[in-house]
Write an enzyme that holds these catalytic residues in place. Structure first.
Site, PDB file in Angstrom:
ATOM      1  N   SER A 133      -0.483  -8.647  -4.682  1.00  0.00           N
ATOM      2  CA  SER A 133      -0.033  -8.022  -5.920  1.00  0.00           C
ATOM      3  C   SER A 133       0.668  -6.691  -5.672  1.00  0.00           C
ATOM      4  CB  SER A 133      -1.220  -7.830  -6.877  1.00  0.00           C
ATOM      5  OG  SER A 133      -2.223  -7.017  -6.278  1.00  0.00           O
ATOM      6  N   PHE A 134       0.064  -5.828  -4.836  1.00  0.00           N
ATOM      7  CA  PHE A 134       0.666  -4.518  -4.643  1.00  0.00           C
ATOM      8  C   PHE A 134       1.929  -4.594  -3.793  1.00  0.00           C
ATOM      9  CE2 PHE A 134       0.869   0.017  -3.506  1.00  0.00           C
ATOM     10  CZ  PHE A 134       0.686   0.559  -4.764  1.00  0.00           C
ATOM     11  N   GLY A 135       1.922  -5.457  -2.785  1.00  0.00           N
ATOM     12  CA  GLY A 135       3.119  -5.642  -1.986  1.00  0.00           C
ATOM     13  C   GLY A 135       4.273  -6.150  -2.834  1.00  0.00           C
ATOM     14  N   LYS A 315     -12.970   5.688  -2.004  1.00  0.00           N
ATOM     15  CA  LYS A 315     -12.963   5.528  -3.469  1.00  0.00           C
ATOM     16  C   LYS A 315     -13.247   4.086  -3.859  1.00  0.00           C
ATOM     17  CE  LYS A 315      -8.769   3.421  -3.945  1.00  0.00           C
ATOM     18  NZ  LYS A 315      -8.349   2.295  -4.821  1.00  0.00           N
ATOM     19  N   ASN A 380     -12.550  -3.550  -7.293  1.00  0.00           N
ATOM     20  CA  ASN A 380     -13.825  -3.075  -6.757  1.00  0.00           C
ATOM     21  C   ASN A 380     -14.819  -2.764  -7.877  1.00  0.00           C
ATOM     22  OD1 ASN A 380     -13.346  -2.699  -3.665  1.00  0.00           O
ATOM     23  ND2 ASN A 380     -11.523  -1.841  -4.626  1.00  0.00           N
TER      24      ASN A 380
END
Length: 456
Positions: A133-135, A315, A380
């Site tokens: 998704s982020f790529g 985080k 997460n």
């Protein structure tokens, strides 16, 4: 109820010359309006009327807050003076704010005018490693910066590759978002990496070493790597700034870490986002800033690579803890206390490792922590919510089509904390829960019964 005061006196209060309006009169009209029968809701309006033989002007000042009880010995002229002072102070404050904003706008325009754009102009090809998704979101963003730029996504799944090339959609992650025409997918590493100007690494940390080993022969030694991956390698405790050059067998491989509060979906929707790039090479950080910064994406720079990477890894573990609090319905007090404690733990470890405390309070620290801990889009946090609700970790992971880095990172974080002799109660409890050695309820009980200590 209204009272009228008309003292027959001349004044030069509103005149630049003491003789200009010698026949002028200053009239005062005091209007009291009751908005309710309760005295504290009373509002008083003072109307000043200035008259000459040629014109009449009015100045009106209002006391929005309830006025004090009237003083029978106080003169109307003093009331007028006080009201004028209030009105003048309000005008001065607004002027100060307006001038400050105008200065900021002028500075911004001047900076944009001077900003270099040569990096974007000379960049012809960017390769993105990974089709998650982020790529995908970053590939779409970079491609939108320059239509003539070739953006190649190196993916493993032939179906995703075919979907991107034939329909311009990544059907697995963004079935409703069309990708720019200059985004092309391939499964051939040699084709993807040939003559690339920049490489965006978006492979999950735990799989990065094996992935990079497979493509190392096609990577040019001067190709800058921009890491989008957050986490620590489980057995070695390595960060991406160590994994990439060591796996590629090139200690001088240019490296930049990109981090900050950024959900892929909101990047795809072109919503305002701010991130930070970290590199020991200031020129390289500035170059990546030029490449990525746009109207909807702000990019800050820093040299604190350790701080950015550690905050980005820890985080995710803290987000699992926040999700557990939500899943157990422990309330807002518990959530705020837990996240505050977690932020302190991240600061303790990162500064022991040489990071700057200002980095932890910035975009890649507090900014990313708030996003990941408090928003339901966080993978997460979702894992934590389901753990707190009673589901097993195996069932949770089997039902997810994306990697929650915090699950793998938790154990590595605690090993790193032991190495640097840092106590991390909250993050240690998360690791114990993930290892199935502690239930969420028992973890809460143990944490609440720790010794009462001075805040550090």
């Amino acid at each position: 109820m209204a009272l009228l005061f008309e003292p027959p006196l001349s004044t030069s209060l509103f005149s630049n010359s003491s003789s200009s309006y010698s026949q002028s009169h200053l009239h005062f009209k005091l209007l009291r309006t009751n908005f309710s029968s309760t005295p504290k809701f009373e509002q008083t309006i003072l109307l000043l009327q200035y008259s000459t033989s040629r014109y009449t002007s009015k100045v009106c000042a209002a006391a929005v807050d309830p006025p004090p009880p009237p003083d029978q010995n106080q003169s109307p002229l003093r009331d007028a003076k006080v009201s004028l002072e209030v009105a003048s102070a309000t005008r001065d404050r607004r002027k100060i704010v307006r001038v400050a904003w105008e200065k900021l706008v002028r500075w911004s325009r001047s900076w944009r005018y001077k900003a270099k754009t040569d990096v974007l102009e000379r960049t012809n090809k960017v390769v993105v490693l990974g089709g998650g998704s982020f790529g995908t979101a970053m590939a779409s963003h970079v491609a939108g910066r320059k239509a003539q730029m070739e953006v190649i996504m190196l993916v493993r799944d032939p179906q995703i590759c075919q979907s991107i090339n034939e329909t311009h959609y990544n059907g697995k992650y963004f079935p409703d978002h069309k990708l720019p025409e200059n985004v092309i997918a391939t499964t051939d590493a040699k084709t993807a990496l040939a003559h690339a100007d920049f490489c965006l690494h978006a492979v999950p940390v735990q799989f990065s070493c094996s992935f990079l080993e497979g493509v190392a022969d096609y990577v040019e030694p001067g190709l800058p790597f921009i890491s989008l991956s957050k986490g620590l390698e489980l057995n070695t405790l390595r960060m991406m700034s160590q994994i990439i050059p060591q796996t590629l067998r090139n200690s001088r491989q240019p490296f930049v870490a990109l981090s900050g509060p950024s959900f892929a979906l909101e990047l795809m929707n072109k919503l305002p986002t701010a991130m930070v790039v970290a590199s020991k090479d200031k020129k390289l950080a500035n170059a990546v800033q030029q490449l990525l910064a746009s109207r909807n994406l702000r990019i800050n720079t820093t040299s604190d690579v350790v701080g950015v990477e550690i905050a980005g890894a820890l985080k995710n573990v803290l987000a699992i803890a926040a999700g557990i609090v939500e899943g157990l319905n422990l309330g807002n007090n518990s959530m705020a206390a837990l996240v505050a404690q977690g932020c302190s733990e991240i600061r303790w470890l990162s500064t022991k490792m040489g990071a700057k405390s200002t980095t932890i309070s910035g975009l890649s620290g507090t900014g990313d922590i708030m996003l990941t801990c408090f928003v339901s889009l966080s993978r997460n946090r979702t894992v934590g919510v389901r753990l707190g609700s009673g589901e097993t970790l195996d069932d949770i992971l089997c039902s997810m089509n994306q990697v929650a880095e915090g699950v793998s990172t938790a154990g590595a974080v605690i090993a790193l904390a032991q190495k640097y002799n840092v106590k991390m109660p909250v993050l240690t409890a998360v690791a114990r829960i993930i290892d199935n050695e502690l239930t969420p309820q028992k973890a809460v009980f143990e944490l609440m019964n720790l010794p009462q200590v001075e805040e550090v």
